[in-house]
Design a protein around this motif. Structure first.
Motif, mmCIF file in Angstrom:
data_model
loop_
_atom_site.group_PDB
_atom_site.id
_atom_site.type_symbol
_atom_site.label_atom_id
_atom_site.label_comp_id
_atom_site.label_asym_id
_atom_site.label_seq_id
_atom_site.Cartn_x
_atom_site.Cartn_y
_atom_site.Cartn_z
ATOM 1 N N ALA A 85 0.835 -1.204 0.000
ATOM 2 C CA ALA A 85 0.000 0.000 0.000
ATOM 3 C C ALA A 85 0.865 1.247 0.000
ATOM 4 O O ALA A 85 0.610 2.221 -0.703
ATOM 5 C CB ALA A 85 -0.927 -0.008 1.203
ATOM 6 N N LEU A 86 1.932 1.153 0.782
ATOM 7 C CA LEU A 86 2.840 2.292 0.877
ATOM 8 C C LEU A 86 3.487 2.590 -0.469
ATOM 9 O O LEU A 86 3.493 3.731 -0.943
ATOM 10 C CB LEU A 86 3.909 1.949 1.909
ATOM 11 N N VAL A 87 3.987 1.549 -1.102
ATOM 12 C CA VAL A 87 4.651 1.759 -2.394
ATOM 13 C C VAL A 87 3.658 2.246 -3.443
ATOM 14 O O VAL A 87 3.966 3.111 -4.267
ATOM 15 C CB VAL A 87 5.352 0.455 -2.850
ATOM 16 N N VAL A 88 2.449 1.687 -3.392
ATOM 17 C CA VAL A 88 1.420 2.102 -4.353
ATOM 18 C C VAL A 88 1.100 3.579 -4.178
ATOM 19 O O VAL A 88 0.993 4.329 -5.157
ATOM 20 C CB VAL A 88 0.141 1.252 -4.183
ATOM 21 N N GLN A 89 1.001 3.988 -2.907
ATOM 22 C CA GLN A 89 0.703 5.389 -2.635
ATOM 23 C C GLN A 89 1.776 6.290 -3.246
ATOM 24 O O GLN A 89 1.491 7.303 -3.885
ATOM 25 C CB GLN A 89 0.667 5.576 -1.104
ATOM 26 N N PHE A 90 3.005 5.837 -3.063
ATOM 27 C CA PHE A 90 4.155 6.565 -3.583
ATOM 28 C C PHE A 90 4.058 6.671 -5.120
ATOM 29 O O PHE A 90 4.209 7.747 -5.704
ATOM 30 C CB PHE A 90 5.419 5.820 -3.153
ATOM 31 N N THR A 91 3.755 5.542 -5.757
ATOM 32 C CA THR A 91 3.623 5.504 -7.218
ATOM 33 C C THR A 91 2.519 6.436 -7.685
ATOM 34 O O THR A 91 2.653 7.141 -8.684
ATOM 35 C CB THR A 91 3.273 4.078 -7.678
ATOM 36 N N GLU A 92 1.419 6.400 -6.928
ATOM 37 C CA GLU A 92 0.273 7.218 -7.329
ATOM 38 C C GLU A 92 0.647 8.690 -7.345
ATOM 39 O O GLU A 92 0.271 9.424 -8.247
ATOM 40 C CB GLU A 92 -0.892 6.966 -6.376
ATOM 41 N N ILE A 93 1.412 9.100 -6.340
ATOM 42 C CA ILE A 93 1.827 10.507 -6.286
ATOM 43 C C ILE A 93 2.626 10.853 -7.528
ATOM 44 O O ILE A 93 2.382 11.866 -8.205
ATOM 45 C CB ILE A 93 2.680 10.778 -5.035
ATOM 46 N N ILE A 94 3.567 9.965 -7.872
ATOM 47 C CA ILE A 94 4.422 10.240 -9.030
ATOM 48 C C ILE A 94 3.572 10.356 -10.301
ATOM 49 O O ILE A 94 3.692 11.316 -11.065
ATOM 50 C CB ILE A 94 5.477 9.128 -9.195
ATOM 51 N N ILE A 95 2.681 9.389 -10.492
ATOM 52 C CA ILE A 95 1.876 9.400 -11.724
ATOM 53 C C ILE A 95 0.986 10.630 -11.775
ATOM 54 O O ILE A 95 0.832 11.275 -12.797
ATOM 55 C CB ILE A 95 1.038 8.105 -11.826
ATOM 56 N N ARG A 96 0.427 10.963 -10.621
ATOM 57 C CA ARG A 96 -0.436 12.143 -10.555
ATOM 58 C C ARG A 96 0.283 13.400 -11.004
ATOM 59 O O ARG A 96 -0.271 14.245 -11.690
ATOM 60 C CB ARG A 96 -0.855 12.335 -9.103
ATOM 61 N N GLN A 97 1.549 13.498 -10.589
ATOM 62 C CA GLN A 97 2.320 14.684 -10.938
ATOM 63 C C GLN A 97 2.754 14.655 -12.392
ATOM 64 O O GLN A 97 2.713 15.653 -13.082
ATOM 65 C CB GLN A 97 3.569 14.765 -10.061
ATOM 66 N N ARG A 98 3.169 13.463 -12.836
ATOM 67 C CA ARG A 98 3.763 13.348 -14.172
ATOM 68 C C ARG A 98 2.706 13.369 -15.263
ATOM 69 O O ARG A 98 2.838 14.049 -16.258
ATOM 70 C CB ARG A 98 4.576 12.058 -14.271
ATOM 71 N N SER A 99 1.677 12.570 -15.083
ATOM 72 C CA SER A 99 0.705 12.416 -16.166
ATOM 73 C C SER A 99 -0.706 12.298 -15.602
ATOM 74 O O SER A 99 -1.169 11.206 -15.307
ATOM 75 C CB SER A 99 1.072 11.180 -16.992
ATOM 76 N N PRO A 100 -1.344 13.449 -15.422
ATOM 77 C CA PRO A 100 -2.669 13.433 -14.790
ATOM 78 C C PRO A 100 -3.684 12.610 -15.594
ATOM 79 O O PRO A 100 -4.556 11.960 -15.019
ATOM 80 C CB PRO A 100 -3.058 14.904 -14.745
ATOM 81 N N MET A 101 -3.554 12.654 -16.934
ATOM 82 C CA MET A 101 -4.526 11.921 -17.724
ATOM 83 C C MET A 101 -4.370 10.421 -17.515
ATOM 84 O O MET A 101 -5.345 9.698 -17.413
ATOM 85 C CB MET A 101 -4.322 12.282 -19.209
ATOM 86 N N LEU A 102 -3.105 9.962 -17.422
ATOM 87 C CA LEU A 102 -2.868 8.541 -17.180
ATOM 88 C C LEU A 102 -3.437 8.162 -15.814
ATOM 89 O O LEU A 102 -4.057 7.119 -15.648
ATOM 90 C CB LEU A 102 -1.367 8.248 -17.241
ATOM 91 N N HIS A 103 -3.254 9.057 -14.856
ATOM 92 C CA HIS A 103 -3.787 8.819 -13.519
ATOM 93 C C HIS A 103 -5.285 8.605 -13.583
ATOM 94 O O HIS A 103 -5.843 7.739 -12.944
ATOM 95 C CB HIS A 103 -3.453 10.019 -12.627
ATOM 96 N N ARG A 104 -5.944 9.408 -14.425
ATOM 97 C CA ARG A 104 -7.381 9.298 -14.557
ATOM 98 C C ARG A 104 -7.768 8.032 -15.282
ATOM 99 O O ARG A 104 -8.740 7.361 -14.934
ATOM 100 C CB ARG A 104 -7.898 10.520 -15.320
ATOM 101 N N VAL A 105 -7.004 7.719 -16.338
ATOM 102 C CA VAL A 105 -7.330 6.540 -17.143
ATOM 103 C C VAL A 105 -7.168 5.275 -16.301
ATOM 104 O O VAL A 105 -8.016 4.379 -16.335
ATOM 105 C CB VAL A 105 -6.423 6.489 -18.401
ATOM 106 N N LEU A 106 -6.086 5.215 -15.535
ATOM 107 C CA LEU A 106 -5.873 4.021 -14.717
ATOM 108 C C LEU A 106 -6.914 3.952 -13.600
ATOM 109 O O LEU A 106 -7.303 2.878 -13.175
ATOM 110 C CB LEU A 106 -4.465 4.022 -14.134
ATOM 111 N N GLY A 107 -7.349 5.154 -13.175
ATOM 112 C CA GLY A 107 -8.469 5.258 -12.245
ATOM 113 C C GLY A 107 -8.332 4.346 -11.040
ATOM 114 O O GLY A 107 -7.324 4.366 -10.330
ATOM 115 N N LEU A 108 -9.306 3.492 -10.859
ATOM 116 C CA LEU A 108 -9.389 2.636 -9.694
ATOM 117 C C LEU A 108 -8.311 1.558 -9.712
ATOM 118 O O LEU A 108 -7.915 1.048 -8.677
ATOM 119 C CB LEU A 108 -10.782 2.002 -9.666
ATOM 120 N N TYR A 109 -7.826 1.231 -10.927
ATOM 121 C CA TYR A 109 -6.870 0.120 -11.016
ATOM 122 C C TYR A 109 -5.553 0.444 -10.336
ATOM 123 O O TYR A 109 -4.827 -0.452 -9.954
ATOM 124 C CB TYR A 109 -6.643 -0.267 -12.476
#
Lengths: 182, 528, 191
Positions: free
Chosen positions: C82-106
């Motif tokens: 969970a910790l690592v995922v949270q970390f990844t999510e932050i990175i993706i959110r910053q780098r590519s917001p659209m990808l963050h949205r597309v991946l969504g719940l996954y």
């Protein structure tokens, strides 16, 4: 009892780090705002820019921001039809859903034409047109700039003498298309 | 060893008559030029001509004449359009054209008076301007070098020159409108498509004038070298051209290229002659190459000689054409009239009539359509059952023959799935619709048809996108304007309030009295 | 060195987590619609898997085993992931917001992704050095990314195919996945 302390420590450390990261991910607001507007831009580029307000928002960009910020459904754009829904679903990674019939039905592209002999020059349609495609002045005849008209039908209700009609634009050699092969 | 030496010699330019290069793909086809006869048939003038008011970019033109006007041959009817004969304008109305869907466009219906009187009334006002061909040429060159663009354009407009190859691109623009200096001028006499032999017939009958035209084109384009490219399957035409070129010393060289379809198309020809492959998103002129048709060169000479382009030679051919021939027709003559006046009327009812070549053309549904500058061939073919397309077996033969170096099988897949982005990725734009892939496909898939469809879809989508961008801009500008207006209004109200508050006491008294009156009036209403 | 290469080969091809062990099927079906989302998901999962594999090995060997806390393995691993995922999510959110949205719940669902947890548990149990565990995690992630990309390309092509109506959408996707799985079984015996 020797295992209790390290156990608690491990769990606590993990939860604390997780919570910290979660906080971090929420607090970064300035980049968030930039990201949101960039996403709205991308969604807006997919919309047909008819500005017809059939989606319930006063234009395409407002609808785009509603999609991003309020998680509005992607099936509220009748002028875009299936293509816009597919494009939006590809862009946003959401499933393809059928068009919301409450918003309207898919129509062929239309262009407004003012019957200039009937027009009384009230300027109401000029105020209604979202893309400034109607020219004219008070008590003088109005006319539609055919190239700029998006066929949004917003000029129809305000007209007091019902002199505006929507017609399918005439086929020209420039926009003729080859038929789809069987 | 010998061949190696030969290639080396050619690459070094020792014998210029051999093409040093080749192009990708293509097919050796049976030329089958049955229209090529003794001479060019000259049919009588038709009773009326139909001149579509449309330019090469498919934009409609505004006529400069009105219904009822009498016009002379060569008189301007619209920008770049001249009257092919003298007569009276009967109507300006939509008329069916040569088009796969017989689309109607606005056209001038000209009733011929049979006198065929020449003369542009506007030009005859000062007859000294109406010099000979060499005068016109030197005038044009002088105008060009002194940079008088508008005068030059005016002169050029009167020529009504459009390419006689197939696309109908305005030739004058090609020769005069270049920003980069022209290195190579290619005169296209390849005429690679089977059945079409109108250029060959012209070379056989008019080689002397053609060489004069080539010379004029060389002078106008100010090119470094000029190459006349002709296929090796036309020995008589080659001989004619050679002797004509010998008589008149010009910078032009004859290059004999191998007979392989589609060498006559612009990009394969350029690749064949210069060895440069020009990517589809660049123009040949950017690389200093200009390519014009040989019939256009002749038309240029005639136009300089005050006979603007108003007719062309076209081939009548095909398996079922009873009397195949090359025929010179005025623009605006209907296909029906041509077939009747050449003794080919028997094919009208029960055969497929095709406009354009057997590979690049399309079937006509209506025969009362007028000939234009880019109609080079009319074919009559028997009606045959069309074989149904089978599934693609991915043999890859289409990719081998594609002169545009595309992957037709991939393109077909994306085009049939309406995946225009996929089509773009595989560079559908580069397709020249030559039809080679159709010919070799073992599953008889109609690839070219699919590509034409997808290309027109992509073009349509692009125009829609441009329109959307414009609408978006107008919408934002309007929003901004309304916002500004509301703001200004608010500011004005505040300003007014301030002035009222600061104004003198009696005024305030008056306002108070008025307010009281208004309240008193409203009171009974509310109580009711 | 040889051993690591063997582990890599095994996890990528022979014991591919998705097609041979049938773990992590939900992102496999869910985000393989376009190549971009598949690539994004592959990258995210690779990052999470490699890091989680290393971290869980460390926690397991240096904390859980010495203190005999084996029964806490699953829950602590989930926390690490969970910790690592949270970390990844932050990175993706910053780098590519659209990808963050597309991946969504996954994206948050990687936490409970059976492939990720499976890798963590397996690497803790099977391997006896940190590097081996890392290679194992990375191999599993590379295998996952590989099949995700292959499958997304197949699906992009399938989108244009004339599929009978009853098989449209996920049905033909599952059939394709089955055939791909059969193909991957061909690697059995390779290593």
């Amino acid at each position: 009892m020797s295992f209790v302390i390290p156990f608690l420590l491990v769990v606590f450390a993990l939860i604390a780090t997780g919570a910290l990261l979660a906080r971090l991910s929420r607090t970064n607001t300035s980049t968030d705002k930039n990201n949101t507007s960039a996403m709205i831009e991308q969604v807006n580029a997919v919309l047909p820019q008819t500005q017809c307000a059939q989606c319930g928002y006063p234009g395409c960009r407002p609808y785009a921001s509603a999609i991003i910020e309020q998680n509005e459904q992607i099936n509220r754009c009748p002028p875009g039809g299936d293509k816009t829904i597919t494009d939006l679903s590809n862009l946003l990674g959401t499933p393809v859903i059928p068009l919301n019939n409450e918003c309207g039905v898919v129509k062929p592209p239309l262009v407004a034409i003012i019957d200039e002999s009937v027009c009384i020059g009230c300027t109401l349609c000029i105020q209604a047109c979202p893309v400034d495609a109607i020219v004219g002045a008070s008590k003088l005849m109005h006319t539609v700039i055919q190239n700029e008209c998006t066929g949004c039908e917003l000029c129809l209700p305000p007209c007091p003498v019902d002199c505006i009609e929507l017609l399918t634009p005439q086929q020209t050699a420039a926009d003729w298309q080859w038929p789809r092969p069987a | 060893m010998n061949t190696l030496l030969n290639t080396l010699a050619t690459r070094l330019g020792f014998h210029n008559q051999q093409p040093p290069f080749s192009f990708h793909g293509g097919l050796p086809l049976n030329p089958n030029k049955r229209a090529l006869g003794e001479s060019i048939v000259e049919p009588p003038l038709p009773p009326y001509l139909i001149i579509p008011l449309i330019n090469y970019a498919k934009q409609s033109l505004t006529p400069t004449v009105a219904v009822g006007d009498s016009v002379r041959r060569g008189q301007l009817l619209a920008a770049g359009v001249v009257a092919p004969t003298s007569g009276k304008i009967k109507a300006i109305k939509p008329h069916a054209t040569i088009h796969p869907d017989t689309l109607a466009v606005n056209a001038i219906v000209l009733h011929c008076d049979g006198e065929d009187k020449r003369g542009n009334p506007s030009a005859s006002d000062n007859p000294q301007e109406l010099g000979g061909a060499s005068d016109n040429l030197s005038r044009l060159i002088k105008l060009r070098s002194s940079g008088k663009q508008s005068q030059m354009q005016q002169l050029v407009d009167q020529f009504a020159l459009s390419g006689l190859g197939g696309a109908g691109f305005p030739t004058a623009e090609k020769l005069l409108g270049n920003t980069t200096p022209v290195k190579t001028l290619i005169i296209n006499a390849a005429e690679c498509e089977p059945e079409i032999s109108c250029d060959e017939a012209l070379i056989q009958s008019d080689a002397i004038d053609i060489v004069k035209g080539i010379d004029a084109a060389v002078q106008l384009s100010q090119c470094d070298q000029c190459i006349v490219a002709i296929e090796d399957s036309k020995p008589a035409a080659i001989e004619n051209l050679q002797s004509a070129l010998k008589d008149k010393p010009t910078a032009a060289q004859l290059m004999i290229i191998p007979t392989r379809y589609p060498t006559g198309a612009e990009s394969p020809l350029i690749e064949c002659v210069t060895g440069k492959y020009i990517p589809h998103n660049q123009k040949p002129t950017d690389h200093g190459v200009v390519c014009i048709n040989i019939a256009t060169a002749l038309a240029l000479w005639h136009a300089l000689d005050n006979a603007p382009l108003d007719s062309r030679v076209l081939s009548l051919g095909g398996q079922s054409m009873p009397n195949p021939c090359n025929v010179r027709v005025r623009f605006g003559t209907t296909v029906n009239f041509i077939l009747h006046s050449t003794g080919n009327n028997s094919v009208v009812n029960d055969h497929r009539i095709r406009a354009g070549g057997p590979l690049s053309g399309f079937d006509l549904q209506n025969l009362s359509v007028p000939i234009t500058a880019h109609t080079n061939c009319i074919l009559a073919e028997p009606r045959v059952e069309i074989t149904d397309a089978q599934a693609c077996i991915r043999c890859g033969q289409c990719a081998d023959v594609c002169p545009a170096r595309l992957l037709p099988q991939q393109l077909h897949w994306h085009a049939m799935a309406d995946d225009l982005n996929g089509c773009k990725q595989f560079q559908l734009d580069a397709c020249i619709e030559c039809g080679c892939c159709d010919l070799v496909c073992p599953s008889s898939i109609k690839l070219t048809e699919t590509f034409r469809y997808a290309k027109s879809q992509a073009r349509f989508r692009d125009t829609l996108e441009l329109k959307a961008v414009a609408a978006e801009q107008r919408f934002t500008e309007r929003e901004h304007r309304l916002e500004q207006r509301a703001l200004a209004r608010k500011r004005a109200i505040e300003e007014r309030k301030k002035t009222i508050q600061s104004s003198s006491e009696p005024d305030r008294e008056e306002i108070k009295a008025a307010l009281a009156r208004a309240r008193a009036k409203r009171q009974p209403k509310q109580s009711r | 060195m040889n051993e690591w290469a063997l582990i890599l080969l095994t996890t990528v091809l022979v014991n591919n987590f998705v097609l041979t062990q049938f773990l992590g099927l939900c992102p496999f079906m869910g985000v393989s619609r376009t190549l971009e989302s598949a690539l994004g998901m592959g990258m995210a999962t690779s990052f999470v898997l490699t890091l989680a594999s290393a971290l869980s090995y460390i926690i397991n060997q240096w904390l859980l085993v010495p203190f005999e806390l084996g029964y806490l393995r699953t829950i602590s691993f989930i926390l690490i992931i969970a910790l690592v995922v949270q970390f990844t999510e932050i990175i993706i959110r910053q780098r590519s917001p659209m990808l963050h949205r597309v991946l969504g719940l996954y994206l948050p669902l990687i936490t409970t992704n059976c492939a990720v947890l499976g890798v963590a548990l397996l690497s803790a149990r099977q391997h006896d050095s940190l590097i081996e565990a890392v290679v194992f995690g990375f191999g599993a992630a590379a295998g996952f990314t590989l099949v995700l990309i292959l499958f997304s390309l197949l699906r992009q092509r399938l989108a244009g195919a004339n599929v009978p109506p009853a098989f449209k959408g996920n049905a033909i996707g599952l059939i394709t996945a089955g055939i791909m799985s059969l193909a991957f079984m061909g690697f059995t015996g390779l290593a």
